[in-house]
Design a protein around this motif. Structure first.
Motif, PDB file in Angstrom:
ATOM      1  N   THR B  78       9.660  12.860   0.620  1.00  0.00           N
ATOM      2  CA  THR B  78       8.647  12.686   0.525  1.00  0.00           C
ATOM      3  C   THR B  78       8.242  11.056   0.451  1.00  0.00           C
ATOM      4  O   THR B  78       7.244  10.666   1.199  1.00  0.00           O
ATOM      5  CB  THR B  78       7.793  13.351  -0.643  1.00  0.00           C
ATOM      6  N   PHE B  79       9.069  10.333  -0.182  1.00  0.00           N
ATOM      7  CA  PHE B  79       9.007   9.057  -0.412  1.00  0.00           C
ATOM      8  C   PHE B  79       9.246   8.339   1.100  1.00  0.00           C
ATOM      9  O   PHE B  79       8.305   7.563   1.493  1.00  0.00           O
ATOM     10  CB  PHE B  79      10.008   8.410  -1.210  1.00  0.00           C
ATOM     11  N   ASN B  80      10.038   8.734   1.923  1.00  0.00           N
ATOM     12  CA  ASN B  80      10.360   8.359   3.241  1.00  0.00           C
ATOM     13  C   ASN B  80       9.198   8.474   3.846  1.00  0.00           C
ATOM     14  O   ASN B  80       8.790   7.573   4.981  1.00  0.00           O
ATOM     15  CB  ASN B  80      11.385   8.828   4.042  1.00  0.00           C
ATOM     16  N   ALA B  81       8.384   9.832   3.980  1.00  0.00           N
ATOM     17  CA  ALA B  81       7.145  10.065   4.616  1.00  0.00           C
ATOM     18  C   ALA B  81       6.054   8.974   4.394  1.00  0.00           C
ATOM     19  O   ALA B  81       5.618   8.810   5.044  1.00  0.00           O
ATOM     20  CB  ALA B  81       6.771  11.665   4.622  1.00  0.00           C
ATOM     21  N   LEU B  82       6.129   8.825   2.974  1.00  0.00           N
ATOM     22  CA  LEU B  82       5.061   8.109   2.473  1.00  0.00           C
ATOM     23  C   LEU B  82       5.130   6.656   3.071  1.00  0.00           C
ATOM     24  O   LEU B  82       4.078   6.185   3.360  1.00  0.00           O
ATOM     25  CB  LEU B  82       5.038   8.037   0.838  1.00  0.00           C
ATOM     26  N   PHE B  83       6.366   6.010   2.837  1.00  0.00           N
ATOM     27  CA  PHE B  83       6.220   4.766   3.333  1.00  0.00           C
ATOM     28  C   PHE B  83       6.102   4.656   4.977  1.00  0.00           C
ATOM     29  O   PHE B  83       5.808   3.635   5.257  1.00  0.00           O
ATOM     30  CB  PHE B  83       7.697   3.930   3.145  1.00  0.00           C
ATOM     31  N   THR B  84       6.540   5.448   5.550  1.00  0.00           N
ATOM     32  CA  THR B  84       6.273   5.547   6.984  1.00  0.00           C
ATOM     33  C   THR B  84       4.737   5.634   7.090  1.00  0.00           C
ATOM     34  O   THR B  84       4.329   4.955   8.006  1.00  0.00           O
ATOM     35  CB  THR B  84       6.933   6.620   7.611  1.00  0.00           C
ATOM     36  N   MET B  85       4.236   6.735   6.720  1.00  0.00           N
ATOM     37  CA  MET B  85       2.612   6.711   6.780  1.00  0.00           C
ATOM     38  C   MET B  85       2.031   5.433   6.454  1.00  0.00           C
ATOM     39  O   MET B  85       1.012   5.206   6.989  1.00  0.00           O
ATOM     40  CB  MET B  85       2.352   8.141   6.264  1.00  0.00           C
ATOM     41  N   HIS B  86       2.357   4.940   5.271  1.00  0.00           N
ATOM     42  CA  HIS B  86       1.676   4.150   4.536  1.00  0.00           C
ATOM     43  C   HIS B  86       1.528   2.813   5.723  1.00  0.00           C
ATOM     44  O   HIS B  86       0.721   2.196   5.927  1.00  0.00           O
ATOM     45  CB  HIS B  86       2.299   3.439   3.506  1.00  0.00           C
ATOM     46  N   GLY B  87       2.990   2.227   5.959  1.00  0.00           N
ATOM     47  CA  GLY B  87       3.050   1.201   7.261  1.00  0.00           C
ATOM     48  C   GLY B  87       2.261   1.513   8.173  1.00  0.00           C
ATOM     49  O   GLY B  87       1.259   0.498   8.833  1.00  0.00           O
ATOM     50  N   THR B  88       2.409   2.629   9.146  1.00  0.00           N
ATOM     51  CA  THR B  88       1.708   2.795  10.206  1.00  0.00           C
ATOM     52  C   THR B  88       0.193   2.926  10.070  1.00  0.00           C
ATOM     53  O   THR B  88      -0.479   2.232  10.953  1.00  0.00           O
ATOM     54  CB  THR B  88       2.437   4.240  10.651  1.00  0.00           C
ATOM     55  N   THR B  89      -0.236   3.682   8.955  1.00  0.00           N
ATOM     56  CA  THR B  89      -1.641   3.642   8.745  1.00  0.00           C
ATOM     57  C   THR B  89      -2.262   2.277   8.376  1.00  0.00           C
ATOM     58  O   THR B  89      -3.317   1.724   9.238  1.00  0.00           O
ATOM     59  CB  THR B  89      -1.909   4.377   7.513  1.00  0.00           C
ATOM     60  N   MET B  90      -1.663   1.472   7.901  1.00  0.00           N
ATOM     61  CA  MET B  90      -2.174  -0.005   7.223  1.00  0.00           C
ATOM     62  C   MET B  90      -2.468  -0.732   8.566  1.00  0.00           C
ATOM     63  O   MET B  90      -3.238  -1.511   8.882  1.00  0.00           O
ATOM     64  CB  MET B  90      -1.401  -0.506   6.198  1.00  0.00           C
ATOM     65  N   ILE B  91      -1.290  -0.714   9.485  1.00  0.00           N
ATOM     66  CA  ILE B  91      -1.087  -1.503  10.612  1.00  0.00           C
ATOM     67  C   ILE B  91      -2.106  -1.245  11.580  1.00  0.00           C
ATOM     68  O   ILE B  91      -3.084  -1.967  12.084  1.00  0.00           O
ATOM     69  CB  ILE B  91       0.123  -1.533  11.183  1.00  0.00           C
ATOM     70  N   PHE B  92      -1.841   0.273  12.070  1.00  0.00           N
ATOM     71  CA  PHE B  92      -2.517   0.636  13.350  1.00  0.00           C
ATOM     72  C   PHE B  92      -4.004   1.198  12.935  1.00  0.00           C
ATOM     73  O   PHE B  92      -4.694   1.460  13.919  1.00  0.00           O
ATOM     74  CB  PHE B  92      -1.888   1.714  13.864  1.00  0.00           C
ATOM     75  N   PHE B  93      -4.323   1.721  12.007  1.00  0.00           N
ATOM     76  CA  PHE B  93      -5.448   2.522  11.533  1.00  0.00           C
ATOM     77  C   PHE B  93      -6.136   1.666  10.585  1.00  0.00           C
ATOM     78  O   PHE B  93      -7.438   2.347  10.154  1.00  0.00           O
ATOM     79  CB  PHE B  93      -5.145   3.960  11.190  1.00  0.00           C
TER      80      PHE B  93
END
Lengths: 184, 559
Positions: B78-93
């Motif tokens: 879950t932690f891996n998914a969260l940092f991936t989604m956090h980074g992608t979301t904050m940059i691209f969206f």
């Protein structure tokens, strides 16, 4: 005053060039490495592809003739040259399809090795661009036929033309690197 | 110019038939069907804040997990998914659509145009971005979110190691968003080139427009680089090709080169528009024209060029060889020069000015300080041995958040407080704004400053938990407390927006006594933007109008 359509198309082409540059870099990068299985030199049929490439190159000339007649208001000739352009582009795509089929029969596929991976990705994306160009040219031909395009809109047609010339130019590079490059 | 006090008619005028067709809808359909740049811009900003909430929740979950050592609040997966989604979301969206929202709303107004060059294309860009974001989040329901990090290094992100379809959603989502971004960039360039009002020469463009003009070129060339890499990765995963799979002869390193050849220009894509906002806000609240207009504009161009030559500083740990490392180290350090030029321009603008510390100005000044800290830690990464020691530690996490939160986010809040009256017709509450500012400022430094130290003590990024080493527990707890202070700050901001929209003080056309063209029209502006455009004889048309005797280009104004 700049033409909005042509400026936008020039920018779009610049961005597309950046896209194709990376595909070409990937091809060249792996082409320089030794690998097992089929490669460009033993898989590609250069004389046949040269013929189909000439069709694509000459379609740039026919499109130019079409644009010139549009500026003069000779719409019959505009359509005739557009149809010639679409025909030549379609022959090129047909040739690409035949080449793909022949390669598949020889078990050269995108998953076979890095030659297959890079070759089909690069030429496939180019083929897709040709197909999109044919659709755009067909729309233009339809609009001219229905009398909706006149000299005033020549710039919009020229914007489509810029795209087509770009697709041709990309093939010049791909043909040079992938096909002629395999000879040396 | 006699007899032409006001330029009648507006550049980029649309036909009556189209106008009626475009704006005849009301309510929700009026937004969904809209191609008006102001509505599209606001939709970008609102969508970005929704994703900001999602990305923020992901960050808080990670901070809860890291608050104490040996925690089992979240699983490693879950932690891996969260940092991936956090980074992608904050940059691209978040960062990109938020800044794009300001851009498409303000650029046509600032140059005195009726709309962007291609309004329909503009709407398409927005909807592509929004649906790309939704597609990314749909991955949660389609077998699990991506978890290979925001730069998805190969071969980890390949089919053999990332089994879940989330990775494919990640790829598709970024391709779609990338197409929208390229279309948006084309639109902005054509708008600036073709739709400037009479008198609005390139040398008189507001710096916000200059930054976005240059930024559009960055997007135009950088996003296709990402998209090319993404389609190759997708072909690898779906058609079993071999681009980035070392096991079958591919090169994992090629992905790194491709990703960062996009990734470093991207860093500037999410900061240049922020520079633009600061360059508008600082002068207005210092009551002085910007110091060294030409240098601010030219340094932006320099940054844009250099940003394409520094990507491998993200890859010093790879072992590219001495010569390559040296080249990229020098290039990376040299990019600090044009950035430093800007910092000096802004401080010199404030020097000797009549400073008005509104909330917008507080955020803008805090931006300069925070961004400088982030910039300095950034330069330290250009020193190869320091990079070898600190790369992929919390020092990097701290650096990146000082530039992105201390930079992009603070500048965006400055922009919101500054332009909210134009967007809505009402002022945001300054009292709540002050709370918002100080909570953000304290929360930001509490969360991220300590991470520099944690990184130097050796705490790696992306670990889901850590052993109870000396000070680690205390420092991580501090960081987590800071994150919750930031949560409170954001809730204060949300409350401020909701309350000010209903009860806020009416703004009038030009509440800040500012001088760029967007303040010449009503708040919010009418559909056609301007009834009349004031004459443009310099960089500050509204100042010239109010103070003809002190006009910026005095000799050129006919009395």
């Amino acid at each position: 005053m700049y033409s909005k359509a042509k400026l936008a198309m020039a920018l779009f082409i610049a961005s597309e060039a950046s896209f194709f540059a990376l595909l070409i870099v990937a091809y060249v990068f792996y082409h320089g490495q030794p690998q097992n299985g089929p490669n460009a030199a033993d898989s590609l049929d250069i004389p046949t592809t040269t013929f189909y490439s000439l069709c694509l190159f000459s379609s740039s000339a026919t499109l130019w003739l079409s644009e010139r007649n549009l500026r003069r208001g000779q719409y019959d000739r505009v359509i005739a040259w557009l149809v010639a352009t679409i025909g030549l582009g379609a022959i090129f795509l047909y040739g690409q399809g035949r080449e793909y089929l022949r390669l598949f029969h020889n078990d050269v596929t995108i998953s076979r090795n890095l030659f297959g991976t890079t070759f089909f990705t690069l030429t496939g994306f180019h083929g897709l661009h040709v197909l999109v160009g044919l659709c755009a040219l067909a729309v233009v031909a339809g609009l001219v036929l229905r009398g909706l395009v006149r000299e005033r809109q020549a710039e919009a047609v020229e914007a489509v033309g810029m795209y087509w010339h770009f697709v041709d130019a990309v093939w010049v590079v791909i043909f040079g690197i992938v096909y002629l490059g395999s000879l040396v | 110019m006699k007899g032409h006090e006001f330029t009648e008619g507006i550049a980029g005028l649309v036909g009556e038939r189209e106008r009626v067709g475009w704006f005849s809808h009301e309510g929700l359909l009026g937004w969904v069907a809209s191609v008006d740049h102001k509505q599209v811009g606001l939709m970008y900003i609102v969508a970005a804040f929704v994703f900001f909430g999602l990305g923020g929740i992901e960050a808080l979950l990670m901070r809860i997990q890291l608050a104490v050592p040996n925690n089992h609040f979240l699983s490693p997966e879950t932690f891996n998914a969260l940092f991936t989604m956090h980074g992608t979301t904050m940059i691209f969206f978040v960062a990109m659509p938020l800044l794009t929202g300001f851009t498409v709303y303000l650029v046509p107004l600032m140059i005195g145009a009726r709309d962007v060059a291609f309004p329909r294309l503009n709407a398409m860009s927005f909807w592509l971005t929004l649906f790309a974001g939704l597609m990314l989040y749909f991955s949660f329901f389609a077998g699990g979110a991506p978890s290979a990090g925001w730069f998805s290094y190969t071969p980890l992100s390949e089919a053999a190691f990332s089994l879940r379809s989330g990775q494919d959603y990640w790829i598709l989502s970024l391709i779609v968003a990338g197409i929208g971004t390229v279309a948006g960039a084309i639109n902005i360039i054509v708008t600036v080139v073709t739709l400037r009002a009479e008198g609005m020469t390139m040398k008189r463009l507001p710096l916000f427009v200059w930054m976005n003009f240059v930024n559009a070129f960055l997007m135009l060339f950088a996003l296709p680089v990402l998209n090319a890499a993404l389609v190759m990765l997708l072909i690898d995963r779906q058609l079993h090709a071999h681009f980035f799979t070392p096991a079958s002869g591919g090169s994992a390193l090629l992905w790194q080169h491709y990703f960062w050849a996009f990734g470093h220009p991207e860093v500037y894509i999410v900061i240049l528009p922020a520079f633009g906002m600061i360059s508008e806000i600082i002068p207005v609240f210092s009551r002085k024209p910007i110091f060294g207009y030409e240098f601010v504009a030219a340094s932006t161009v320099a940054i844009a060029f250099l940003s394409f030559t520094v990507w491998a500083h993200h890859m010093f740990a790879v072992g590219l060889g001495h010569i390559a490392n040296l080249f990229f180290a020098v290039a990376s350090m040299s990019i600090a020069v044009p950035t430093g030029v800007k910092i000096f321009n802004w401080t010199a603008t404030m020097y000797g000015g009549q400073l008005r510390f509104t909330t917008a100005m507080k955020f803008a000044v805090a931006f300069i300080v925070m961004f400088t800290i982030g910039g300095l830690s950034g330069v330290s990464f250009a020193v190869v041995p320091i990079d070898w020691q600190l790369t992929d530690t919390y020092y990097l996490v701290a650096h990146m958040h000082y530039v992105l939160f201390g930079g992009t986010v603070l500048a965006s809040f400055a922009g919101i407080y500054y332009w909210f009256p134009k967007f809505s017709g009402r002022l945001l509450s300054e009292r709540l704004g002050s709370w918002h500012f100080w909570l953000t400022f304290v929360g930001l430094n509490l969360t991220f400053f300590i991470q520099h130290i944690l990184g130097m003590m050796g705490m790696p990024r992306r670990v889901f938990t850590y052993p109870a080493l000396p000070y680690w527990a205390a420092f991580n707890m501090l960081s987590t407390i800071g994150a919750f202070v930031l949560l409170i700050a954001m809730l204060v901001f949300l409350y401020n927006v909701v309350m000010s929209l209903r009860y806020g003080e009416t703004a009038g056309d030009n509440p800040w006594d500012a001088w760029t063209l967007e303040w010449a029209t009503t708040s919010p502006p009418p559909v056609e933007n301007f009834v009349r455009i004031p004459p443009i004889h310099g960089r500050r048309p509204l100042w010239d109008l109010a103070h003809p005797e002190l006009a910026d280009e005095l000799g050129k104004v006919d009395a």
